[in-house]
Enzyme design. Sequence first.
Site, PDB file in Angstrom:
ATOM      1  N   VAL A  16      37.189  39.551  40.533  1.00 22.95           N
ATOM      2  CA  VAL A  16      37.575  39.648  39.122  1.00 22.95           C
ATOM      3  C   VAL A  16      38.972  39.054  38.899  1.00 22.95           C
ATOM      4  O   VAL A  16      39.206  38.312  37.941  1.00 22.95           O
ATOM      5  CB  VAL A  16      37.494  41.119  38.637  1.00 22.95           C
ATOM      6  CG1 VAL A  16      37.926  41.229  37.186  1.00 22.95           C
ATOM      7  CG2 VAL A  16      36.074  41.656  38.798  1.00 22.95           C
ATOM      8  N   GLU A 131      38.200  47.064  28.231  1.00 26.94           N
ATOM      9  CA  GLU A 131      36.887  46.542  27.825  1.00 26.94           C
ATOM     10  C   GLU A 131      36.005  46.204  29.024  1.00 26.94           C
ATOM     11  O   GLU A 131      34.783  46.428  29.000  1.00 26.94           O
ATOM     12  CB  GLU A 131      37.097  45.280  26.959  1.00 26.94           C
ATOM     13  CG  GLU A 131      35.837  44.637  26.442  1.00 26.94           C
ATOM     14  CD  GLU A 131      35.028  45.570  25.544  1.00 26.94           C
ATOM     15  OE1 GLU A 131      35.496  45.875  24.447  1.00 26.94           O
ATOM     16  OE2 GLU A 131      33.919  45.985  25.961  1.00 26.94           O
ATOM     17  N   VAL A 134      33.239  48.648  31.236  1.00 26.40           N
ATOM     18  CA  VAL A 134      31.831  48.947  30.925  1.00 26.40           C
ATOM     19  C   VAL A 134      31.090  47.656  30.592  1.00 26.40           C
ATOM     20  O   VAL A 134      31.495  46.914  29.691  1.00 26.40           O
ATOM     21  CB  VAL A 134      31.703  49.928  29.731  1.00 26.40           C
ATOM     22  CG1 VAL A 134      30.240  50.165  29.390  1.00 26.40           C
ATOM     23  CG2 VAL A 134      32.393  51.240  30.044  1.00 26.40           C
ATOM     24  N   GLY A 136      30.751  44.747  32.025  1.00 26.09           N
ATOM     25  CA  GLY A 136      31.368  43.444  32.321  1.00 26.09           C
ATOM     26  C   GLY A 136      31.758  42.639  31.110  1.00 26.09           C
ATOM     27  O   GLY A 136      32.646  43.023  30.347  1.00 26.09           O
ATOM     28  N   GLY A 189      24.439  38.721  46.492  1.00 25.86           N
ATOM     29  CA  GLY A 189      25.784  39.211  46.176  1.00 25.86           C
ATOM     30  C   GLY A 189      25.827  40.181  45.009  1.00 25.86           C
ATOM     31  O   GLY A 189      26.908  40.558  44.563  1.00 25.86           O
ATOM     32  N   GLU A 192      26.477  45.578  46.750  1.00 21.65           N
ATOM     33  CA  GLU A 192      27.559  45.647  47.743  1.00 21.65           C
ATOM     34  C   GLU A 192      26.945  45.944  49.108  1.00 21.65           C
ATOM     35  O   GLU A 192      25.798  46.388  49.197  1.00 21.65           O
ATOM     36  CB  GLU A 192      28.491  46.819  47.405  1.00 21.65           C
ATOM     37  CG  GLU A 192      28.969  46.875  45.988  1.00 21.65           C
ATOM     38  CD  GLU A 192      30.257  46.120  45.783  1.00 21.65           C
ATOM     39  OE1 GLU A 192      30.924  45.809  46.788  1.00 21.65           O
ATOM     40  OE2 GLU A 192      30.566  45.813  44.626  1.00 21.65           O
ATOM     41  N   ASP A 203      27.758  54.297  39.504  1.00 20.53           N
ATOM     42  CA  ASP A 203      28.440  53.253  38.732  1.00 20.53           C
ATOM     43  C   ASP A 203      28.055  53.378  37.249  1.00 20.53           C
ATOM     44  O   ASP A 203      28.926  53.397  36.367  1.00 20.53           O
ATOM     45  CB  ASP A 203      28.032  51.876  39.295  1.00 20.53           C
ATOM     46  CG  ASP A 203      28.544  50.725  38.466  1.00 20.53           C
ATOM     47  OD1 ASP A 203      29.705  50.349  38.643  1.00 20.53           O
ATOM     48  OD2 ASP A 203      27.782  50.216  37.610  1.00 20.53           O
ATOM     49  N   LYS A 207      30.239  54.607  33.613  1.00 19.52           N
ATOM     50  CA  LYS A 207      30.220  53.862  32.349  1.00 19.52           C
ATOM     51  C   LYS A 207      29.731  54.766  31.212  1.00 19.52           C
ATOM     52  O   LYS A 207      30.249  54.707  30.096  1.00 19.52           O
ATOM     53  CB  LYS A 207      29.328  52.620  32.501  1.00 19.52           C
ATOM     54  CG  LYS A 207      29.934  51.616  33.508  1.00 19.52           C
ATOM     55  CD  LYS A 207      28.934  50.564  33.940  1.00 19.52           C
ATOM     56  CE  LYS A 207      29.560  49.590  34.927  1.00 19.52           C
ATOM     57  NZ  LYS A 207      28.571  48.733  35.606  1.00 19.52           N
TER      58      LYS A 207
END
Length: 429
Positions: A16, A131, A134, A136, A189, A192, A203, A207
Amino acid sequence: MKKDVINVALLGLGTVGTGVYKVMKLQEPEMKAKLNTVLKIKKILVRNLEKAAKKVDDTSVLTNNWQEIIGDETIDIVVEVMGGLEPAGTYIKEALTAGKCVVTANKDLIAARGGELLDTASEHHTDLLFEAAVAGGIPIINPLKHSLSANYISEVMGIVNGTTNFILSKMTEEGMDYYQALKIATELGFAEADPTADVEGYDAGRKVAILASIAFHSRVTFSDVYTEGITNITSRDIAYAREMGWVIKLLGVAKNTPEGVEARVHPMLIPKEHPLATVSGSYNAVFVHGDAVDDVMFYGRGAGELPTASAIMGDIFETARNITHDSTGSTHCGCYKNLPVKRIDDIISRYFLRMEVEDKPGVLATVASVLGNNSVSIEQVVQKATVGDNAEIVVITNHVRERHLKDALLTFREMSAVKGISGFIRVYG
Ligand code: HSE
C-alpha cells in the site's frame, strides 16, 4: 494556513505504501491546480533501509527512526500504512497529539480504538481520516459521513473481503473445493500466507465494526462483531443453493433494529438476482439503505496497491485542503448514541440446514416436529440424495430467532435418526 508545500511522512513502504508513493508521483502535474499547494513526501519510515532503497528515487527520505518524523515540526501529514495495532497505534496517537493530521488504512486499529483516536484528533484540532480501512478503493466512509449524513441508515451490508469472495466465486463458478480455491487465491497473492484473518471473517468483522459505528452513530468495536468464516462451506452446500436459486456469499451485515445493533459476518444465501450475488472474484460491494435515499450500492476493488492508494490519496488531498483553509479538526467521533449490540442468538433470520438422517419412514415427520416444537416453521424441504443408508435433506426455515433454531439443533444431536448436520447457513430476506 496557506502553505506552498505540505510535507508528508509515510509510515511503511509495503504494497500500500508503494502504491501511495506511485500515485503521489502520478498526481504531481496537477497537484498545484487541484490543491493550490504541493505535497511532498519528506520522510518514509521503514524497517529495512536497504530493501526500501530499491523502491524510491531519492533514498534520503528513508529513515528507520520515528523520532525523525515526530520531532519534525515541518511534517504536517502522517500517512500510516504499516498495519497492525502496535507500534502503529502509538505513532498515530503521538502524531495527533503533536497536531499532525493522520491518514491511515489500518482497520485493525480503527475497529479497536477508533473512538479514542478520533477524540485525540478532535482535542488537537487535527484530522484522522481512514477511507482505505474499509473496502480498499471503494469510497464508503466518506459517503456515509458526508453525502448520506442526512439519512437514518438502517442497514449496511456487503462483501467486504476480496479473498473469501474470490474463493467462493471459484467454488461456485468452477466447482472447485475450498482448498483448491484457497491455493489459487494464495498463488495469485489475494490470500496471505496465513489466511486466517480473511477466511475466518476477522478482516470483514473489523470493517463491519467501522461501518456500523459510522452508519448508526454508535460505537461498535471488533469484539462486538459476531464472526463466522467460510471454512465449513462445501461444494454440496453451494450446489444445493444454486439449485434453489441462491448464491452463497460471505457477508458483513450491520443493522439498526429496535432491539439494538446487529453486527455480524457470516456466509449467507442470497437470491441470485440480488445485486450482491453478481459481485464476483476479488471485488467488493457495499449496499446501504437510508430512509431518504432508499438503496445505494458501492462497487469496486476492495484491495490492491493502486486502488487502496486511491482511497488514501483522496484522504491526503482532503486533509491538505483542510490545512490550507485552516479547517482541520472537523473529523470528530460521530458516535453520539450508545446503542446496545445484539447477541447472535437474538437475531431473526431464515436458515438453510443440510442434514443426514436415517432413510426410513417417519424420520422426516420427526425432524419437522422437533423444528415445530422449537417455534421453527419450515418454508421448503428437499430430499434428493441418499448417502449409504442415510437420506440427505435440506430444510429452509421461515424467519425464526436463532436461539430457537439452535435449541432444535441440540435436540437433533441427541437423536439417533439424525446422523449429522453438515450445513447451517443463514438465508437473506
Ligand atoms: N485481505 C483483504 C481482502 C484486503 O481480501 O479483502 C485488505 O483488507
